[in-house]
Write an enzyme that holds these catalytic residues in place. Structure first.
Site, PDB file in Angstrom:
ATOM      1  N   SER A 154      -2.206  61.616  32.804  1.00 23.42           N
ATOM      2  CA  SER A 154      -2.940  62.871  32.669  1.00 23.42           C
ATOM      3  C   SER A 154      -4.209  62.622  31.830  1.00 23.42           C
ATOM      4  CB  SER A 154      -2.017  63.927  32.035  1.00 23.42           C
ATOM      5  OG  SER A 154      -2.471  65.224  32.317  1.00 23.42           O
ATOM      6  N   ASP A 320       2.469  66.142  42.742  1.00 28.95           N
ATOM      7  CA  ASP A 320       1.574  66.503  41.639  1.00 28.95           C
ATOM      8  C   ASP A 320       0.381  67.251  42.215  1.00 28.95           C
ATOM      9  OD1 ASP A 320      -0.150  66.676  39.489  1.00 28.95           O
ATOM     10  OD2 ASP A 320      -0.113  64.536  39.004  1.00 28.95           O
ATOM     11  N   HIS A 353       3.475  67.131  38.351  1.00 30.43           N
ATOM     12  CA  HIS A 353       2.680  66.351  37.402  1.00 30.43           C
ATOM     13  C   HIS A 353       3.557  65.703  36.329  1.00 30.43           C
ATOM     14  CE1 HIS A 353      -0.825  65.090  35.238  1.00 30.43           C
ATOM     15  NE2 HIS A 353      -0.542  65.830  34.192  1.00 30.43           N
TER      16      HIS A 353
END
Lengths: 383, 383
Positions: A154, A320, A353
């Site tokens: 991320s 995701d 995610h």
């Protein structure tokens, strides 16, 4: 909970006292403090260092515990420790809290030397580039000329890519997970909704709330709830919650939290306000929104031209929707263009995610074998 | 803006004065008012009526204008009018504002006869089933025994399915667009975040704000911003906004709205507070969250067993991540099981959930030809 690393010690490193740190915006900041932790030992050749980069709400506390009765170990404890993916018997693992955060590094909660009170919005807006240049000072301080690897998911992955693009001589390998080289308008929109929820809270008071005994918790909780939805997937929410009611047998026909998924959001939203600062949420999301490696030329390959000697392990996850796989595929294409050695995996997962943290077995095998090969090729000695 | 229908007249219908309307919750409501509009003329056989069902923030004003200087015509004006998909030269088109909304139908903004003040949270929680049973009373009032068709997208589609499942004898055809027979946990989560944003606004005051001269606009705006993100898609946001800055040439390094996508959200969020009521937002989203046609048996086919004589046109859109195509496919499977005549299209579009409103040419062709065949088969005379 226990950790295979046991007790670990938080550290801080301060620089920019004499000469302030110049940010991308042109503003200056000094002194600058970074909170950091290290796990394992540096080998004699100083060639076994791995830098772990954290995401939006993370901290330097990536592994181990701070006290014997800690409820939770560090945020990536499942992957950092003896025999784990980032094997602390072999590697010297470093994690530092990013600039702008609220876990010990300089940020809006830190004391503004000019006023003796917390900075609040007087703290300058920082970028992912600034975060990484501050980490570079930390590496200098630790005497590490070149990292074996930088790894993170991320926003952590954005930092990995920033390292590779703008400081390529300082790392041998890069592991960007579930990330992007260019924050998309959808990501900016989701950040902005979170920020607007904070601005909308009267307790936010234009960022000046530290002395009020009343924080913008309601706004921050809403921001975090939006975040939690985006970290999951439609499929994982179906699996995890379905339409299950939390405590009732049937609909209550009133405005109370009643579905299990509502309880989950509310619990996590409220919980977040006890551990994170609303202003830091603004600064860190803004840094992510500004992140666009393709600038100024418009070409990602041009931005990564210097990274051709770095080995990359790029990972995305099929469910995701926050950082969809096409972001990673664009990155891989650019890396191929510059002739970098790239391994790319688009992992089948329903966890959205969050998969980069939740798919522990897969990540352990994948990261472990990548690092293993890398360490052999580089002849990295055990410490 | 002009409309091919020109000026149209809002109507209201009130029932439940003598005997109150019993809601699914067991609570009672009376009197009950529905705001509605009609376009075109009912034929002698009363066989050409089409009921249009609106989505979360819609109203009875589906087409035409209310004044010569109206800035905008009704919300589905592009599809309703002479020669359009819902051809008012041939069909008698009805649209009514749902129970719980704030556009003239009974809801939290309406006067509570017991207090003489707006209901606020004293208004009972209503369901999609309640909305549809109130519409049934309106049809009785208009002297329409059987609709030629019921059509709508999103929450409008839920009402279409509710009609088909629980009042199958009253419609010949059903057009559920971009919808679901069962609100998913992701949809509930997104609703709940919007509600929490409203609750978090001190001006909400537990729903009692109508006399305060101060509405929970900040909270409602945040709720709407979340909504707007979900109505678009990653691809449409890339096309529509990219990373373009709204007015600046370069980053401002401060907390101002600067990306075009941020301006869009802020504008639409603020705009919404001038036309919608925060309490109504709670009621209508709650009705959607409760919607689950599979109950009580757990089988969608069982719920639709009575609908086998209805012709269905089911439409989903490939980039609609709010109501992904699998919802429509599950519905189509159940309809096949009960032997209904189903046409299903999963339309390739980048416009996300909003596609059902934005893909005007496609929808015009599709709806127009479906209705054309239907009217021929049914021998529906022109009015």
């Amino acid at each position: 909970m226990t950790s295979s690393l046991g007790l670990v010690t938080p550290h801080t490193f301060t620089f920019g006292e004499a000469e302030p740190f110049v940010l991308e915006s042109g503003a200056t900041l000094g002194p600058v403090t970074l909170a950091y932790e290290t796990y394992g030992r540096l080998n004699a050749a100083r060639s076994n260092a791995i830098l772990i980069l954290h995401a939006l709400s993370g901290s330097a506390h990536a592994a181990g515990t701070h006290a014997a009765d800690d409820a939770h170990p560090g945020w990536w404890d499942e992957c950092i420790g003896p025999g784990k993916a980032f094997d602390t018997e072999r590697y010297f693992v470093i994690c530092s809290n990013v600039l702008g955060s609220c876990y010990g590094s300089s940020g809006p909660t830190a004391e503004n030397p000019q006023t003796g009170r917390p900075y609040g919005l007087a703290f300058p807006v920082v970028t992912v580039g600034d975060m990484v240049r501050a980490q570079e000072r930390l590496l200098d301080h630790l005497g590490i000329e070149r990292l074996l690897c930088a790894a993170g998911g991320s926003m952590g992955g954005m930092q990995v890519l920033e390292w590779a693009a703008h400081h390529p001589g300082r790392l041998r390998a890069a592991i960007p997970l579930a990330t992007t080289a260019r924050h998309s308008p959808m990501l900016i929109a989701l950040s902005e909704v979170g920020r607007q929820a904070i601005y909308a809270d009267p307790a936010w008071n234009n960022g000046d709330y530290y002395a009020n005994g009343h924080k913008p918790d309601a706004g921050l909780a809403v921001a975090r709830m939006v975040g939690h939805i985006t970290y999951l997937s439609d499929a994982s929410m179906n699996q995890k919650f379905g339409r299950r009611l939390q405590t009732r047998e049937q609909y209550g026909y009133e405005f109370q939290t009643e579905f299990a998924v509502e309880s989950y959001l509310k619990y996590n939203g409220n919980n977040f306000t006890r551990r994170f600062d609303a202003n830091s949420y603004l600064y860190v999301t803004k840094a992510m929104d500004y992140f666009d490696l393709t600038q100024p030329t418009g070409s990602l390959a041009a931005a990564l031209a210097g990274a051709s000697a770095i080995k990359f392990l790029v990972v995305s996850f099929t469910s995701d929707w926050l950082y969809p796989s096409y972001h990673s595929k664009d990155l891989v294409r650019a890396l191929h263009t510059v002739g970098a050695d790239v391994t790319y995996l688009d992992i089948e997962s329903t966890w959205g995610h969050d998969a980069f943290l939740l798919e522990v077995d897969t990540m352990t095998r994948l990261l472990g074998s990548f690092l293993d090969r890398l360490a052999q090729e580089e002849g990295v000695a055990r410490p």
